[in-house]
Structures are given as C-alpha cells and as structure tokens.
Design an enzyme around this catalytic site. Structure first.
Site, PDB file in Angstrom:
ATOM      1  N   ARG A 112       0.933  -1.377  -0.184  1.00 28.67           N
ATOM      2  CA  ARG A 112      -0.158   0.048  -0.068  1.00 28.67           C
ATOM      3  C   ARG A 112       0.551   1.220  -0.164  1.00 28.67           C
ATOM      4  NH1 ARG A 112      -5.463   1.508   3.310  1.00 28.67           N
ATOM      5  NH2 ARG A 112      -6.239  -0.104   1.499  1.00 28.67           N
ATOM      6  N   HIS A 133      -7.497   0.976  -6.106  1.00 28.02           N
ATOM      7  CA  HIS A 133      -7.797   0.052  -4.921  1.00 28.02           C
ATOM      8  C   HIS A 133      -8.815  -1.413  -5.422  1.00 28.02           C
ATOM      9  CE1 HIS A 133      -8.020  -0.891  -1.355  1.00 28.02           C
ATOM     10  NE2 HIS A 133      -9.349  -0.353  -0.398  1.00 28.02           N
ATOM     11  N   GLN A 178     -10.572  -3.877  -3.060  1.00 30.74           N
ATOM     12  CA  GLN A 178     -11.387  -3.150  -2.273  1.00 30.74           C
ATOM     13  C   GLN A 178     -12.898  -3.471  -3.320  1.00 30.74           C
ATOM     14  OE1 GLN A 178     -12.624  -0.829   0.410  1.00 30.74           O
ATOM     15  NE2 GLN A 178     -14.533  -2.234  -0.066  1.00 30.74           N
ATOM     16  N   ASP A 190     -17.103   7.576  -1.103  1.00 33.95           N
ATOM     17  CA  ASP A 190     -15.606   7.099  -0.333  1.00 33.95           C
ATOM     18  C   ASP A 190     -15.665   9.000  -0.148  1.00 33.95           C
ATOM     19  OD1 ASP A 190     -13.709   6.173   0.629  1.00 33.95           O
ATOM     20  OD2 ASP A 190     -12.309   6.769  -1.981  1.00 33.95           O
ATOM     21  N   CYS A 222     -16.417   2.072   0.480  1.00 35.72           N
ATOM     22  CA  CYS A 222     -15.245   1.200   1.171  1.00 35.72           C
ATOM     23  C   CYS A 222     -15.028   1.530   2.569  1.00 35.72           C
ATOM     24  CB  CYS A 222     -13.809   0.928   0.541  1.00 35.72           C
ATOM     25  SG  CYS A 222     -12.885   2.779   0.502  1.00 35.72           S
ATOM     26  N   ARG A 229     -13.583  -8.288   2.320  1.00 39.76           N
ATOM     27  CA  ARG A 229     -12.383  -8.271   1.664  1.00 39.76           C
ATOM     28  C   ARG A 229     -11.396  -9.518   2.536  1.00 39.76           C
ATOM     29  NH1 ARG A 229     -10.458  -3.007   1.685  1.00 39.76           N
ATOM     30  NH2 ARG A 229      -8.852  -4.355   1.248  1.00 39.76           N
TER      31      ARG A 229
HETATM   32  N1  NVA Z   1      -9.808   7.300  -1.261  1.00 41.16           N
HETATM   33  C1  NVA Z   1      -9.694   6.366   0.158  1.00 41.16           C
HETATM   34  C2  NVA Z   1      -9.278   5.319  -0.128  1.00 41.16           C
HETATM   35  C3  NVA Z   1      -8.839   4.616   1.760  1.00 41.16           C
HETATM   36  C4  NVA Z   1      -9.515   3.023   1.971  1.00 41.16           C
HETATM   37  C5  NVA Z   1      -8.152   6.986   0.457  1.00 41.16           C
HETATM   38  O1  NVA Z   1      -7.319   6.794  -0.796  1.00 41.16           O
HETATM   39  O2  NVA Z   1      -7.826   7.054   1.386  1.00 41.16           O
HETATM   40  N1   CP Z   2     -11.527  -0.126   3.040  1.00 39.78           N
HETATM   41  C1   CP Z   2     -10.069  -0.156   3.083  1.00 39.78           C
HETATM   42  O1   CP Z   2      -9.603  -0.244   2.389  1.00 39.78           O
HETATM   43  O2   CP Z   2      -9.885   0.425   4.435  1.00 39.78           O
HETATM   44  P1   CP Z   2      -8.628  -0.004   5.172  1.00 39.78           P
HETATM   45  O3   CP Z   2      -7.673   1.421   5.116  1.00 39.78           O
HETATM   46  O4   CP Z   2      -8.513   0.044   6.793  1.00 39.78           O
HETATM   47  O5   CP Z   2      -7.877  -0.379   4.831  1.00 39.78           O
END
Ligand code: NVA
Ligand code: CP
Length: 301
Positions: A104, A131, A134, A219, A259, A287
C-alpha cells in the site's frame, strides 16, 4: 517464468474476475461452516504499508492465518524502506523470503517498480491511482445481494479518486454502466476515462446520475495524503452528499456501498450508511473472503 501480479483489476480477464468472485462466495461459506482449508501452509505474505489501514491489514493477515500461512506487517517507520533503501533492492530482498508481497503506497509508479523487481506476485493494497482489492469485495457483495451485475447501472458520487478509477475498470470487465457524479475539478484521470469510455458517463448533477441505479457508491472527500485539502474539498463536495434524497431517485431496491472509513455527515448521511439499503458491513467482511480467493488464485497451483 513470468510472475502474475495484481496491480490493477485489469491484470485479470473478465472470466478470471467472475470466477474469483464465485470462489470468494464459496470460501465465505466454508469459513462460516468452520471448515479448515490450509492451501498456504508455511507460506508467507509480506505486507508493506506506507499508509494507514484497518481492513486491508486485518483481512490479509486473518486470511493468511486461516489458509495456514503467515503475514508480516512492515511499515516505513521501522523498515529500511522508510530510511531510503531503494524500492528495487527492497523488492529483491523481500521476494527472496516471502511467497507474496502486498504493497500500500502513494504513487502507482512505485508499486509498478516494486513488482518489476519482485520474483513473487505483488498485490496492490491501494495506491493513489487504484484500489483493486476493494473492488473484489464490492463486486462479491453485489453478486451475493443482487446477482450478476452485467447490464446494471452503478452510480459513483463524489471524488474521481482511486476507488472511482477501480470502479471504472470493473465496469469494463463486468459489463455494467457506471455514472460518475463529481465536481468538474475532481474528475477521474484522463487515462482511466479514455480506457473505459464505452462504459462510463461523466455527469455533474448527482440527482440525475442516481436515477435508475442499482448501486450507489461513494468514498471520502479527502483521501490519504490529501488531508491538508480537507476544508477546500468540503466546500467543493457539499452538493455531493449521498443522503435520503439521492437514494430516493435510485431504484427502490438499490444498494449503498462505501469502502470505509466513512465520515457521517460529509460524503454520506448517517441514515443512509446505517439504513437498510446499506451493505457496508458485508462489503467490509468480504475483503477477507475476496482476498483469500485472490491469494489462492495467485499462489496455489
Ligand atoms: N480513497 C480512500 C480510500 C481509503 C480506503 C483513500 O485513498 O484514502
Ligand atoms: N477500505 C479500506 O481499504 O480500508 P483500510 O484503509 O482500513 O484498509
């Protein structure tokens, strides 16, 4: 031998994506029955997290344990990656010890470079661009609640961000119509629009976009790394809150997904996310099952 990575949904064919969703449903049922299934005994997943996580970390870690293997959590705070060790070197070393690596990070280019130097499969646990994990869970959840998504209408409301880009990929792979309602200044990136133009319609009026939709998704307005833009974004996105009035113009049995983590009162009202059309808890739990299906697909012969 070429290594199979999962950096975006487009690393799967439409058939592979669909098969993986059905397998995730089977794995969920097996797990609920308490069936022991350990295809990854003695295997190791290294997880590199340069951004925070609750769901991604716990679902991969629990999934590996349930599969008989082990997961290692690595953060830049306490690895040499955080002290500037080159990505290429880190990828070579980690892949000489682990069976699979989840990353990540921020720039998508970083995970591409990591994958290029990894001798084992690399899974994208979220980048600034996409992502994909997800979407495995979201599409599994839709399939469980409503059946095949082919030919259905999904509406994305809010930021044209990483999640939105992955929805665009899913629309093309699974053949559904995706309406995107976003402010002009927060459109999805051009390369994603160009690649999915037959499946995606960009709109600016959320009420028009939600009409006759089978699924409404949103989101956060400020993603990880954009925290300092929060106030500016709150102003730009205020007309894009998913609330009862928006849900009212969608199909009566439309689902709501997010998500998570969510901000009640910002991108979604509490009565929608906690209401009876919301499937966010199944979506979050999936997930675990969807990623177990992914690990099995990538690692088990
Ligand atoms: N768009 C959000 C998704 C988090 C799971 C981010 O990138 O922070
Ligand atoms: N939806 C998601 O990826 O959650 P986290 O940021 O908690 O992993």
């Amino acid at each position: 031998m070429t290594v199979r990575h999962f950096l975006t949904l487009t690393d799967l064919s439409s058939n592979e994506f669909t098969a993986l969703l059905h397998r995730a449903i089977e794995l969920r049922a097996m797990h609920k029955k308490g069936e022991i299934y350990e295809p990854l005994k003695n295997k190791v997943l290294a997880m590199v997290f340069e951004k925070s996580s609750t769901r991604t970390r716990v679902s991969f870690e629990a999934g590996m344990t349930q599969f008989g293997g082990h997961a290692i959590f690595l953060s830049p705070r306490d690895t040499q990656l955080g002290r500037g060790e080159p990505i290429e070197d880190s990828a070579r070393v980690l892949s000489s010890m682990a069976t699979c690596i989840m990353v990540r990070t921020f720039e998508h280019e970083k995970i591409e470079r990591f994958a290029e130097y990894s001798s084992v499969p690399v899974i994208n646990g979220l980048t600034d661009d996409v992502h994909p994990c997800q979407l495995l869970a979201d599409m599994q959840t839709f399939l469980e609640h409503k059946g095949d998504i082919k030919g259905k209408t999904v509406t994305w409301v809010g930021d044209g961000n990483n999640m939105c880009h992955s929805y665009m990929h899913a629309a093309k792979l699974l053949d559904f119509k995706l309406n995107i309602a976003c402010p002009e200044a927060y459109k999805p990136q051009r390369k994603f629009l160009d690649a999915t133009s037959d499946y995606v319609e960009l709109m600016h009026d959320p009420l028009a976009a939600c009409q006759q939709s089978d699924l409404i998704v949103t989101d956060v307005w400020a993603s990880m790394g954009q925290e300092e833009e929060q106030t500016k974004r709150e102003a730009a996105f205020a007309p894009y809150q998913v609330n009862k009035s928006l849900m009212a113009v969608a199909n009566t049995d439309a689902l709501f997904m997010h998500c998570l983590p969510a901000h009640r009162g910002e991108e979604v009202s509490a009565d929608v996310i906690d209401g009876n059309q919301s499937v966010v808890w199944d979506e979050a739990e999936n997930r675990l099952h969807a990623q177990k299906a992914l690990l099995e697909f990538l690692l088990v012969e």
